[in-house]
Design a protein around this motif. Structure first.
Motif, short mmCIF file in Angstrom:
data_model
loop_
_atom_site.label_atom_id
_atom_site.label_comp_id
_atom_site.label_asym_id
_atom_site.label_seq_id
_atom_site.Cartn_x
_atom_site.Cartn_y
_atom_site.Cartn_z
N ALA A 1 0.82 -1.22 0.00
CA ALA A 1 0.00 0.00 0.00
C ALA A 1 0.85 1.27 0.00
O ALA A 1 0.49 2.27 -0.64
N LYS A 2 1.98 1.24 0.69
CA LYS A 2 2.86 2.40 0.73
C LYS A 2 3.42 2.70 -0.66
O LYS A 2 3.50 3.86 -1.08
N SER A 3 3.78 1.68 -1.40
CA SER A 3 4.30 1.86 -2.75
C SER A 3 3.22 2.39 -3.69
O SER A 3 3.49 3.25 -4.52
N ILE A 4 2.00 1.90 -3.52
CA ILE A 4 0.89 2.40 -4.34
C ILE A 4 0.63 3.87 -4.04
O ILE A 4 0.41 4.68 -4.95
N ALA A 5 0.69 4.24 -2.77
CA ALA A 5 0.48 5.65 -2.39
C ALA A 5 1.57 6.53 -3.00
O ALA A 5 1.28 7.63 -3.50
N SER A 6 2.81 6.07 -2.98
CA SER A 6 3.91 6.83 -3.58
C SER A 6 3.71 6.96 -5.08
O SER A 6 3.89 8.04 -5.66
N TYR A 7 3.34 5.86 -5.72
CA TYR A 7 3.10 5.84 -7.16
C TYR A 7 2.01 6.85 -7.52
O TYR A 7 2.13 7.61 -8.48
N LYS A 8 0.94 6.86 -6.70
CA LYS A 8 -0.16 7.80 -6.92
C LYS A 8 0.31 9.25 -6.80
O LYS A 8 -0.10 10.11 -7.58
N THR A 9 1.19 9.51 -5.84
CA THR A 9 1.75 10.85 -5.69
C THR A 9 2.50 11.27 -6.95
O THR A 9 2.35 12.40 -7.42
N GLY A 10 3.29 10.37 -7.51
CA GLY A 10 4.00 10.66 -8.75
C GLY A 10 3.04 11.02 -9.88
O GLY A 10 3.25 11.99 -10.61
N ALA A 11 1.95 10.26 -10.01
CA ALA A 11 0.96 10.51 -11.07
C ALA A 11 0.24 11.84 -10.84
O ALA A 11 -0.01 12.59 -11.79
N GLN A 12 -0.08 12.15 -9.58
CA GLN A 12 -0.76 13.41 -9.28
C GLN A 12 0.12 14.60 -9.63
O GLN A 12 -0.33 15.55 -10.27
#
Length: 128
Positions: free
Chosen positions: A33-44
């Motif tokens: 979940a932490k990696s997905i949250a980071s990935y989402k930050t990059g996309a945002q």
């Protein structure tokens, strides 16, 4: 140059949607979940700055000469910041330890900050 700036904005916006969708739907069983949250930050952040590039390309108050450095700084920032986050977030899938590129993320963030500063400087200078 405006066409180049607008094209880059469209490209980064288009790819942010694809990358964000992949992060939301394709990674859920592959990384934590932490990696997905980071990935989402990059996309945002990629999308925010894609929209900023569109605004920059459409700003009639700034000359091409004034827009050019802002454009280059933002593109470098997007690539270093967002793309390093993507790689760092999925390094377990890629099969190598990507921690050696972690320095790129704050450098990319600094470039994004500089891009915003340069834009603000040019706008305020124009209206003063």
């Amino acid at each position: 140059m405006n066409k180049t700036i607008l094209s880059a904005g469209v490209f980064f916006g288009f790819t942010a949607v694809i990358i964000g969708a992949f992060g939301a739907h394709g990674l859920e069983n592959l990384v934590d979940a932490k990696s997905i949250a980071s990935y989402k930050t990059g996309a945002q952040y990629q999308m925010y700055h894609a929209l900023l590039l569109l605004v920059l390309g459409l700003l009639p108050q700034l000359t091409v000469k004034q827009k050019k450095p802002i454009f280059y700084v933002l593109v470098i920032g997007i690539i270093l910041f967002s793309f390093s986050i993507y790689v760092l977030s999925i390094d377990t899938i890629l099969g190598f330890n990507a921690k050696s590129i972690a320095f790129a993320t704050p450098i990319g963030g600094l470039f994004l900050i500089i891009g915003w500063f340069l834009l603000g400087y040019r706008i305020f200078k124009h209206f003063n």
